[in-house]
Design a protein around this motif. Structure first.
Motif, PDB file in Angstrom:
ATOM      1  N   LYS A   1      64.192  87.092  62.273  1.00 53.91           N
ATOM      2  CA  LYS A   1      63.388  85.928  62.397  1.00 53.91           C
ATOM      3  C   LYS A   1      62.669  85.610  61.009  1.00 53.91           C
ATOM      4  O   LYS A   1      62.590  84.585  60.976  1.00 53.91           O
ATOM      5  N   ARG A   2      62.311  86.590  60.209  1.00 57.50           N
ATOM      6  CA  ARG A   2      61.742  86.268  58.965  1.00 57.50           C
ATOM      7  C   ARG A   2      62.679  85.686  58.002  1.00 57.50           C
ATOM      8  O   ARG A   2      62.310  84.467  57.443  1.00 57.50           O
ATOM      9  N   LYS A   3      63.875  85.938  58.071  1.00 57.58           N
ATOM     10  CA  LYS A   3      64.953  85.076  57.480  1.00 57.58           C
ATOM     11  C   LYS A   3      65.025  83.623  57.930  1.00 57.58           C
ATOM     12  O   LYS A   3      65.119  82.789  57.119  1.00 57.58           O
ATOM     13  N   LEU A   4      65.144  83.633  59.138  1.00 57.79           N
ATOM     14  CA  LEU A   4      65.384  82.438  59.756  1.00 57.79           C
ATOM     15  C   LEU A   4      64.180  81.190  59.164  1.00 57.79           C
ATOM     16  O   LEU A   4      64.256  80.287  59.155  1.00 57.79           O
ATOM     17  N   GLU A   5      62.948  82.110  59.355  1.00 60.38           N
ATOM     18  CA  GLU A   5      61.746  81.110  58.957  1.00 60.38           C
ATOM     19  C   GLU A   5      61.795  80.805  57.711  1.00 60.38           C
ATOM     20  O   GLU A   5      61.404  79.744  57.162  1.00 60.38           O
ATOM     21  N   GLU A   6      62.356  81.833  56.701  1.00 61.71           N
ATOM     22  CA  GLU A   6      62.300  81.303  55.129  1.00 61.71           C
ATOM     23  C   GLU A   6      63.218  80.319  54.915  1.00 61.71           C
ATOM     24  O   GLU A   6      63.172  79.213  54.330  1.00 61.71           O
ATOM     25  N   GLN A   7      64.723  80.292  55.773  1.00 63.67           N
ATOM     26  CA  GLN A   7      65.484  79.190  55.527  1.00 63.67           C
ATOM     27  C   GLN A   7      64.677  77.917  56.200  1.00 63.67           C
ATOM     28  O   GLN A   7      65.257  76.738  55.580  1.00 63.67           O
ATOM     29  N   GLU A   8      64.299  78.000  57.216  1.00 61.19           N
ATOM     30  CA  GLU A   8      63.610  76.599  57.670  1.00 61.19           C
ATOM     31  C   GLU A   8      62.695  76.073  56.765  1.00 61.19           C
ATOM     32  O   GLU A   8      62.440  74.871  56.624  1.00 61.19           O
ATOM     33  N   ASN A   9      61.785  77.046  56.103  1.00 63.24           N
ATOM     34  CA  ASN A   9      60.770  76.607  55.092  1.00 63.24           C
ATOM     35  C   ASN A   9      61.700  76.073  53.925  1.00 63.24           C
ATOM     36  O   ASN A   9      61.090  74.876  53.353  1.00 63.24           O
ATOM     37  N   ARG A  10      62.614  76.606  53.401  1.00 64.06           N
ATOM     38  CA  ARG A  10      63.401  76.205  52.420  1.00 64.06           C
ATOM     39  C   ARG A  10      63.960  74.806  52.767  1.00 64.06           C
ATOM     40  O   ARG A  10      63.801  73.817  51.920  1.00 64.06           O
ATOM     41  N   TYR A  11      64.488  74.513  53.981  1.00 64.13           N
ATOM     42  CA  TYR A  11      65.042  73.303  54.333  1.00 64.13           C
ATOM     43  C   TYR A  11      64.156  72.244  54.491  1.00 64.13           C
ATOM     44  O   TYR A  11      64.109  71.064  54.215  1.00 64.13           O
ATOM     45  N   LEU A  12      62.703  72.789  55.151  1.00 62.50           N
ATOM     46  CA  LEU A  12      61.679  71.725  54.980  1.00 62.50           C
ATOM     47  C   LEU A  12      61.185  71.163  53.510  1.00 62.50           C
ATOM     48  O   LEU A  12      60.950  69.938  53.373  1.00 62.50           O
TER      49      LEU A  12
ATOM     50  N   LEU B   1      63.070  71.265  50.794  1.00 61.51           N
ATOM     51  CA  LEU B   1      64.087  70.301  50.197  1.00 61.51           C
ATOM     52  C   LEU B   1      64.006  69.013  50.845  1.00 61.51           C
ATOM     53  O   LEU B   1      64.167  67.961  50.116  1.00 61.51           O
ATOM     54  N   GLN B   2      63.739  68.873  52.004  1.00 62.71           N
ATOM     55  CA  GLN B   2      63.740  67.722  52.612  1.00 62.71           C
ATOM     56  C   GLN B   2      62.545  66.877  51.977  1.00 62.71           C
ATOM     57  O   GLN B   2      62.661  65.494  51.803  1.00 62.71           O
ATOM     58  N   ALA B   3      61.224  67.412  51.786  1.00 63.74           N
ATOM     59  CA  ALA B   3      60.359  66.869  51.276  1.00 63.74           C
ATOM     60  C   ALA B   3      60.746  66.477  49.776  1.00 63.74           C
ATOM     61  O   ALA B   3      60.197  65.311  49.518  1.00 63.74           O
ATOM     62  N   ASP B   4      61.427  67.255  49.113  1.00 63.37           N
ATOM     63  CA  ASP B   4      61.493  67.124  47.773  1.00 63.37           C
ATOM     64  C   ASP B   4      62.347  65.667  47.680  1.00 63.37           C
ATOM     65  O   ASP B   4      62.242  64.809  46.798  1.00 63.37           O
TER      66      ASP B   4
END
Length: 193
Positions: A52-63, A65-68
């Motif tokens: 779950k922590r890994k998934l959350e990290e990937q989702e944060n990374r995705y968000l 990247l999208q914002a950048d």
């Protein structure tokens, strides 16, 4: 546009890979018939928490990247708009000395008919240059009789003249120009004390 799609596709693929890893590890953690049920419940819970922590990290990374990506696209759009708006600035800066020379030449007083004819032709060329610059948004800055503005005027001298109010431009020594809302060159002026 293809860069945008590539970035988004990479982000979706990364998210899918994390999801597949979570599902694979969850499947591995379930006991299979014939295998020993040696996995303790705490290990399974900690493994689920880790996933779950890994998934959350990937989702944060995705968000992020999208914002950048969105910020980069906005900056590029603003830069392009500014470039379009002020495209004539370097040309105008190169032409201003020629306009100054025309101003000086046209201020000459003469009684000679031939010289007046030449001055008339020079006036026509000068007016054409001024009109071409106006079409691009270049205008002369009004100075004489205006209150002194340090953003538009460059004070060269101060004089004492009772016919003008304090801090008012008395004389323009060199014309100033602006391109739309950007000052290309401030006007050189004499200011009343």
């Amino acid at each position: 546009m293809s860069n945008e799609k590539n970035v988004i596709n990479e982000e979706v693929e990364a998210k899918d890979e994390v999801q597949e890893d979570i599902e694979a590890e969850a499947n591995e953690s379930q006991p299979v018939e014939g295998q020993e049920e040696g996995i303790e419940e705490q290990d399974a819970e900690s493994e689920v928490e880790e996933l779950k922590r890994k998934l959350e990290e990937q989702e944060n990374r995705y968000l992020r990247l999208q914002a950048d990506f969105d910020n980069s696209r906005r900056r590029a759009k603003l830069d392009l708009e500014a470039e379009r708006k002020y495209r004539a600035q370097s040309l105008a800066e190169d032409i201003l000395p020629a306009l100054d020379n025309f101003d000086r030449a046209l201020s000459v007083e003469t009684d000679d008919e031939q010289t007046q004819s030449i001055l008339k032709g020079m006036t026509m060329v000068y007016n054409q240059l001024v009109e071409a610059l106006k079409k691009e948004g270049v205008e002369a800055i009004e100075a004489v009789g205006q209150p002194f503005d340090p953003y538009q005027h460059q004070a060269i001298m101060q004089v004492s003249d009772d016919s003008f109010d304090s801090n008012v431009v008395v004389e323009e020594l060199q014309k100033g120009y602006k391109l739309k809302d950007r000052i290309i060159r401030p006007a050189m002026v004499k200011v009343n004390e």
